[in-house]
Motif scaffolding. Structure first.
Motif, PDB file in Angstrom:
ATOM      1  N   PRO A   1       0.804  -1.233   0.000  1.00  0.00           N
ATOM      2  CA  PRO A   1       0.000   0.000   0.000  1.00  0.00           C
ATOM      3  C   PRO A   1       0.834   1.279   0.000  1.00  0.00           C
ATOM      4  O   PRO A   1       0.446   2.270  -0.628  1.00  0.00           O
TER       5      PRO A   1
ATOM      6  N   ASP B   1      -5.228   0.912   0.240  1.00  0.00           N
ATOM      7  CA  ASP B   1      -5.565   1.373   1.583  1.00  0.00           C
ATOM      8  C   ASP B   1      -4.825   0.520   2.609  1.00  0.00           C
ATOM      9  O   ASP B   1      -5.043  -0.693   2.671  1.00  0.00           O
TER      10      ASP B   1
ATOM     11  N   GLY C   1      -6.166   4.482  -5.666  1.00  0.00           N
ATOM     12  CA  GLY C   1      -7.546   4.158  -5.348  1.00  0.00           C
ATOM     13  C   GLY C   1      -7.935   2.715  -5.630  1.00  0.00           C
ATOM     14  O   GLY C   1      -9.060   2.315  -5.351  1.00  0.00           O
TER      15      GLY C   1
ATOM     16  N   THR D   1      -7.804  -1.483  -5.347  1.00  0.00           N
ATOM     17  CA  THR D   1      -7.711  -2.461  -4.259  1.00  0.00           C
ATOM     18  C   THR D   1      -6.250  -2.650  -3.880  1.00  0.00           C
ATOM     19  O   THR D   1      -5.385  -2.727  -4.745  1.00  0.00           O
TER      20      THR D   1
ATOM     21  N   THR E   1       0.167   3.947  -3.093  1.00  0.00           N
ATOM     22  CA  THR E   1      -0.365   5.289  -2.844  1.00  0.00           C
ATOM     23  C   THR E   1       0.659   6.395  -3.095  1.00  0.00           C
ATOM     24  O   THR E   1       0.330   7.566  -2.956  1.00  0.00           O
TER      25      THR E   1
ATOM     26  N   GLY F   1      -7.067  -1.664   4.431  1.00  0.00           N
ATOM     27  CA  GLY F   1      -8.012  -2.419   3.614  1.00  0.00           C
ATOM     28  C   GLY F   1      -7.482  -3.770   3.197  1.00  0.00           C
ATOM     29  O   GLY F   1      -6.468  -4.256   3.713  1.00  0.00           O
TER      30      GLY F   1
END
Length: 125
Positions: free
Chosen positions: A17, A60, A55, A57, A21, A63
């Motif tokens: 992640p 996050d 954004g 999968t 990001t 997530g």
């Protein structure tokens, strides 16, 4: 570290992640001519992927995360590695194939040149 080892490390970093990001970190790993054919069948170019990656999968930190298994790599040429593996995220399984190229214009770094994901229907071995 061998080219295969570097490609594996790069592939795993792209699933992190913190890298997904960060446009800067992800851009370091994607070759300028990068192309992906996603599990949806959509074709992505480098700029589109860099814009969408945060954004998607796995972006996050709290997530869903990709679970990777059976990753193997083969050195096809001195500057080209082919990786294959399976991933599972949110119960969806895919078989994946990546080509990593050494990029002499970026200090000889290994960068993802091509990636394809093929969904695996439930019950398929």
């Amino acid at each position: 570290m061998t080219g295969v080892d570097e490609a594996v490390a790069g592939e795993l970093r792209l699933l992190d992640p913190a890298v997904r990001t960060s446009r800067t970190e992800a851009a370091r790993l994607l070759h300028p001519d990068f192309v992906e054919v996603g599990a949806s069948g959509r074709r992505w170019g480098r700029d589109d992927m860099l814009a969408a990656l945060p954004g998607m999968t796995g972006g996050d930190p709290g997530g869903p995360r990709y679970e990777v298994s059976a990753m193997t790599g083969v050195l096809l040429a001195p500057d080209l590695v082919h990786l294959t593996y399976e991933s599972v995220v949110e119960g969806r399984r895919a078989r994946r194939s990546s080509l990593w190229r050494r990029d002499p214009e970026h200090g000889g770094a290994w960068r993802l040149y091509y990636h394809q994901a093929t969904p695996v229907p439930e019950g398929t071995v």
